[in-house]
Write an enzyme that holds these catalytic residues in place. Structure first.
Site, PDB file in Angstrom:
ATOM      1  N   SER A 242       4.776   2.643   7.620  1.00  0.00           N
ATOM      2  CA  SER A 242       4.395   1.474   6.828  1.00  0.00           C
ATOM      3  C   SER A 242       5.545   0.986   5.951  1.00  0.00           C
ATOM      4  CB  SER A 242       3.194   1.806   5.937  1.00  0.00           C
ATOM      5  OG  SER A 242       2.045   2.003   6.701  1.00  0.00           O
TER       6      SER A 242
ATOM      7  N   ASP B 135       0.158  -7.815   1.259  1.00  0.00           N
ATOM      8  CA  ASP B 135       0.540  -6.404   1.315  1.00  0.00           C
ATOM      9  C   ASP B 135       2.060  -6.241   1.373  1.00  0.00           C
ATOM     10  OD1 ASP B 135      -0.207  -3.686   1.241  1.00  0.00           O
ATOM     11  OD2 ASP B 135       0.147  -3.494   3.396  1.00  0.00           O
TER      12      ASP B 135
ATOM     13  N   HIS C 277       0.816  -1.223   0.000  1.00  0.00           N
ATOM     14  CA  HIS C 277       0.000   0.000   0.000  1.00  0.00           C
ATOM     15  C   HIS C 277       0.848   1.271   0.000  1.00  0.00           C
ATOM     16  CE1 HIS C 277       0.335  -0.417   4.511  1.00  0.00           C
ATOM     17  NE2 HIS C 277       0.443   0.911   4.417  1.00  0.00           N
TER      18      HIS C 277
END
Length: 290
Positions: free
Chosen positions: A139, A62, A27
């Site tokens: 992230s 992911d 992402h």
């Protein structure tokens, strides 16, 4: 550790191989439509920058791999097994653009599953949980143990607005390595596919359709030609057991499916009307189906 910038934001990453392979969260390098960004800029700890190209993305886990035209990079050491609950965690990344920020905590739990959502339709399965602060921009960054080994990548956190205090989630290093190796070798990742659209059973749903079970994963639709259809599964079936795993909701079904490989045969128990049936399903390959 590196900082990854795209046209709309930033995240973090970890040097995987000295030849320029970097791992991060999918992402970080994709938009909400799961389309990779064209312009990916990688900034290293020494302040130098390089243009990155996306070598591969796996939306199921992911995880993504970004390549840069550099050699002799200091690759991180990745742990081959899960840490122990209570052991130290060190989160390194660029939260809100603050590069090389370090926070610390402990491993709060293992094998956490998050239900599917619009952003993550496959759910987030088999994660580590930590109380080390994780913020936007972390992230894809490293979560390390006390010896400096990377035990995973920062994946998500529950914001204070949800009532949570220090609850963050980490993709385990064993998942990261498995996916990254497949992406570098093949450009895609193999995942077992069943071929159904499931939903959780709510009390309202059970009452409205007079469902025979209050728990399980309700099959909304079955894809034509899918492994589920070939095994005889039908819309309206309620999956209550997948292999050796009890299924109480969709997350349980996804977690059980994630443990399997394409081509494996699995016995699936479904409730159909007032009767229970066992179906033998030969699982397909999600990568081939996309």
């Amino acid at each position: 550790m590196v900082t990854i910038r795209t046209a709309v934001g930033l995240g973090s990453g970890v040097i995987y191989h000295s030849d320029g392979a970097i791992v991060t969260d999918a992402h970080v390098v994709e938009n909400q439509q799961k389309q990779p960004y064209n312009n990916v800029q990688v900034r290293f700890a020494d302040g130098s920058e390089a243009q990155g190209t996306i070598a591969g993305v796996d939306d199921v886990t992911d995880v993504a791999v970004v390549k840069v035209d550099r050699s002799g990079l200091p690759a991180a050491r990745f742990a081959a097994s899960d840490p122990e609950v209570g052991s130290m965690t060190v989160v390194i990344g660029s939260p809100l653009g603050l590069e090389e920020t370090v926070t610390a905590g402990i491993v709060s739990s293992l094998h956490r599953n998050m239900p599917p959502s619009q952003e993550s339709p496959h759910g987030a399965i088999d994660l580590l949980q930590t109380d080390a602060p994780i913020s936007p921009g972390n992230s894809g960054g490293a979560v390390a143990d006390s010896s400096g080994q990377v035990i995973g990548l920062s994946e998500a956190y529950l914001p204070p607005s949800s009532g949570a205090v220090a609850i963050g989630f980490v993709t385990p290093s064993r998942t990261v390595m498995d996916v990254a190796d497949q992406l570098l070798a093949n450009g895609s990742v193999k995942h077992a596919a069943l071929g159904v659209v499931p939903t959780d059973i709510t009390p309202q749903l059970a009452q409205r359709f007079s469902l025979p079970a209050a728990s399980g994963a309700l099959v909304v639709s079955v894809a034509a030609g899918s492994p589920a259809e070939q095994a005889g599964m039908q819309a309206g079936d309620i999956v209550t057991k997948f292999g050796q795993s009890e299924v109480k909701n969709v997350t349980d079904l996804l977690a059980a499916l994630r443990k399997q490989d394409p081509g494996q045969q699995v016995d699936v128990t479904v409730q159909r009307g007032q009767s229970s049936q066992s179906l033998r399903v030969t699982l397909g390959n999600l990568a081939a189906a996309r």
